[in-house]
Design a protein around this motif. Structure first.
Motif, PDB file in Angstrom:
ATOM      1  N   ILE A  84       1.119  -1.267   0.105  1.00  0.00           N
ATOM      2  CA  ILE A  84       0.082   0.022  -0.033  1.00  0.00           C
ATOM      3  C   ILE A  84       0.897   1.274   0.071  1.00  0.00           C
ATOM      4  N   THR A  85       0.599   2.294  -0.755  1.00  0.00           N
ATOM      5  CA  THR A  85       1.058   3.507  -0.611  1.00  0.00           C
ATOM      6  C   THR A  85       0.531   4.417  -0.082  1.00  0.00           C
ATOM      7  N   SER A  86       1.147   5.690   0.137  1.00  0.00           N
ATOM      8  CA  SER A  86       0.654   6.830   0.968  1.00  0.00           C
ATOM      9  C   SER A  86      -0.716   7.626   0.115  1.00  0.00           C
ATOM     10  N   ASN A  87      -0.956   8.259   0.722  1.00  0.00           N
ATOM     11  CA  ASN A  87      -2.065   8.999   0.160  1.00  0.00           C
ATOM     12  C   ASN A  87      -3.538   7.998  -0.310  1.00  0.00           C
ATOM     13  N   ARG A  88      -3.720   7.178   0.537  1.00  0.00           N
ATOM     14  CA  ARG A  88      -4.771   6.194   0.564  1.00  0.00           C
ATOM     15  C   ARG A  88      -5.410   5.921   1.752  1.00  0.00           C
ATOM     16  N   TRP A  89      -6.546   5.176   1.831  1.00  0.00           N
ATOM     17  CA  TRP A  89      -7.172   4.898   2.962  1.00  0.00           C
ATOM     18  C   TRP A  89      -7.179   3.264   2.955  1.00  0.00           C
ATOM     19  N   VAL A  90      -7.113   2.695   4.292  1.00  0.00           N
ATOM     20  CA  VAL A  90      -7.428   1.336   4.696  1.00  0.00           C
ATOM     21  C   VAL A  90      -8.118   1.088   5.536  1.00  0.00           C
ATOM     22  N   SER A  91      -8.921   0.081   5.223  1.00  0.00           N
ATOM     23  CA  SER A  91      -9.931  -0.311   6.577  1.00  0.00           C
ATOM     24  C   SER A  91     -10.046  -1.752   6.840  1.00  0.00           C
ATOM     25  N   TRP A  92     -10.642  -2.209   7.904  1.00  0.00           N
ATOM     26  CA  TRP A  92     -10.926  -3.361   8.285  1.00  0.00           C
ATOM     27  C   TRP A  92     -12.267  -3.188   8.969  1.00  0.00           C
ATOM     28  N   ALA A  93     -13.495  -4.010   8.823  1.00  0.00           N
ATOM     29  CA  ALA A  93     -14.458  -3.856   9.503  1.00  0.00           C
ATOM     30  C   ALA A  93     -15.370  -4.988   9.727  1.00  0.00           C
ATOM     31  N   LEU A  94     -16.097  -4.980  10.765  1.00  0.00           N
ATOM     32  CA  LEU A  94     -17.027  -6.006  11.314  1.00  0.00           C
ATOM     33  C   LEU A  94     -18.373  -5.502  11.063  1.00  0.00           C
ATOM     34  N   ASN A  95     -19.312  -6.595  10.660  1.00  0.00           N
ATOM     35  CA  ASN A  95     -20.743  -6.427  10.395  1.00  0.00           C
ATOM     36  C   ASN A  95     -21.746  -7.137  11.206  1.00  0.00           C
ATOM     37  N   PRO A  96     -22.145  -6.031  12.324  1.00  0.00           N
ATOM     38  CA  PRO A  96     -22.961  -6.605  13.415  1.00  0.00           C
ATOM     39  C   PRO A  96     -24.433  -7.547  12.887  1.00  0.00           C
ATOM     40  N   ASN A  97     -24.540  -7.330  11.536  1.00  0.00           N
ATOM     41  CA  ASN A  97     -25.737  -8.037  10.974  1.00  0.00           C
ATOM     42  C   ASN A  97     -25.462  -9.413  10.431  1.00  0.00           C
ATOM     43  N   ASN A  98     -24.085  -9.829  10.454  1.00  0.00           N
ATOM     44  CA  ASN A  98     -23.546 -11.051  10.210  1.00  0.00           C
ATOM     45  C   ASN A  98     -24.323 -11.699   8.629  1.00  0.00           C
ATOM     46  N   LYS A  99     -24.472 -10.612   7.812  1.00  0.00           N
ATOM     47  CA  LYS A  99     -24.751 -11.099   6.488  1.00  0.00           C
ATOM     48  C   LYS A  99     -23.606 -11.066   5.516  1.00  0.00           C
ATOM     49  N   ILE A 100     -23.481 -11.944   5.141  1.00  0.00           N
ATOM     50  CA  ILE A 100     -22.147 -12.168   4.221  1.00  0.00           C
ATOM     51  C   ILE A 100     -22.404 -11.433   2.835  1.00  0.00           C
ATOM     52  N   ASP A 101     -23.542 -11.629   2.241  1.00  0.00           N
ATOM     53  CA  ASP A 101     -24.044 -11.158   0.995  1.00  0.00           C
ATOM     54  C   ASP A 101     -24.123  -9.320   1.072  1.00  0.00           C
ATOM     55  N   LYS A 102     -24.233  -8.846   2.319  1.00  0.00           N
ATOM     56  CA  LYS A 102     -24.339  -7.603   2.414  1.00  0.00           C
ATOM     57  C   LYS A 102     -23.209  -7.283   3.533  1.00  0.00           C
ATOM     58  N   ALA A 103     -21.919  -7.560   3.291  1.00  0.00           N
ATOM     59  CA  ALA A 103     -21.000  -7.322   4.545  1.00  0.00           C
ATOM     60  C   ALA A 103     -20.682  -5.954   4.627  1.00  0.00           C
ATOM     61  N   MET A 104     -20.753  -5.123   3.582  1.00  0.00           N
ATOM     62  CA  MET A 104     -20.289  -3.646   3.657  1.00  0.00           C
ATOM     63  C   MET A 104     -21.571  -2.720   4.376  1.00  0.00           C
TER      64      MET A 104
END
Length: 192
Positions: free
Chosen positions: A69-89
């Protein structure tokens, strides 16, 4: 002729096996600079990412690594409390690192409510402990997001998680790519 083709196929098979073996070792062989040890790790299937974690008494302690990864970017890791893989985001509770072009790093939490057009505005997350417990390290083109959260409901056996990165425009996160790897950067994390 047939012998040459078989030799080529065998050679390609051996090379692909070596590649899979070497990539499988990236997670387990990684040594954290602070000598922190995580009991579990996973080579995530997309975006050159790895997840290291401990889970005990309802507390999930995570180190998410994004390499290349290079600078001038964003990075994220997230949890989904709905636990629905098809709508994970949608509805995911994200831990974000903003890598400014001047070398500074900003870390915060956000809830992804607007789908693909979100700008990852700073906000509180659903998981206790997450808002005040995020640290980020950026070194050698690798971002590591550290966080610790209490999983709700207590006794959960798995959580749906997602990971991502994207560009910045004037330090504001922009929409991530819609390539296959980006759209499939999600999975189920078995807590045991």
């Amino acid at each position: 002729m047939v012998s040459n083709i078989l030799s080529l196929v065998l050679c390609l098979f051996v090379l692909s096996t070596l590649h899979l073996t070497s990539s499988a070792q990236k997670c387990k062989e990684y040594k954290f600079p602070n000598n922190k040890v995580y009991g579990n790790c996973s080579d995530l299937p997309h975006l050159s990412s790895f997840l290291h974690w401990n889970y005990s008494n309802g507390v999930l302690e995570v180190a998410y690594r994004r390499t290349e990864i290079t600078s001038n970017r964003w990075v994220s890791w997230a949890l989904n409390p709905n636990n629905k893989i098809d709508k994970a985001m949608i509805g995911a509770q994200a831990f974000v690192a903003i890598l400014q072009s001047n070398g500074s790093i900003k870390a915060y939490t956000t809830v992804i409510e607007g789908g693909y057009n979100t700008h990852l505005e700073e906000g509180d997350v659903f998981y206790p402990g997450g808002d005040n417990n995020i640290k980020v390290n950026y070194q050698n083109n690798e971002v590591v997001i550290y966080t610790e959260v209490r999983i709700i409901p207590v006794g959960s056996k798995f959580v749906v998680h997602t990971w991502q990165d994207g560009p910045l425009l004037d330090s504001i996160p922009q929409k991530h790519d819609l390539a296959y790897a980006n759209l499939n950067s999600k999975g189920i994390l078995n807590l045991g």
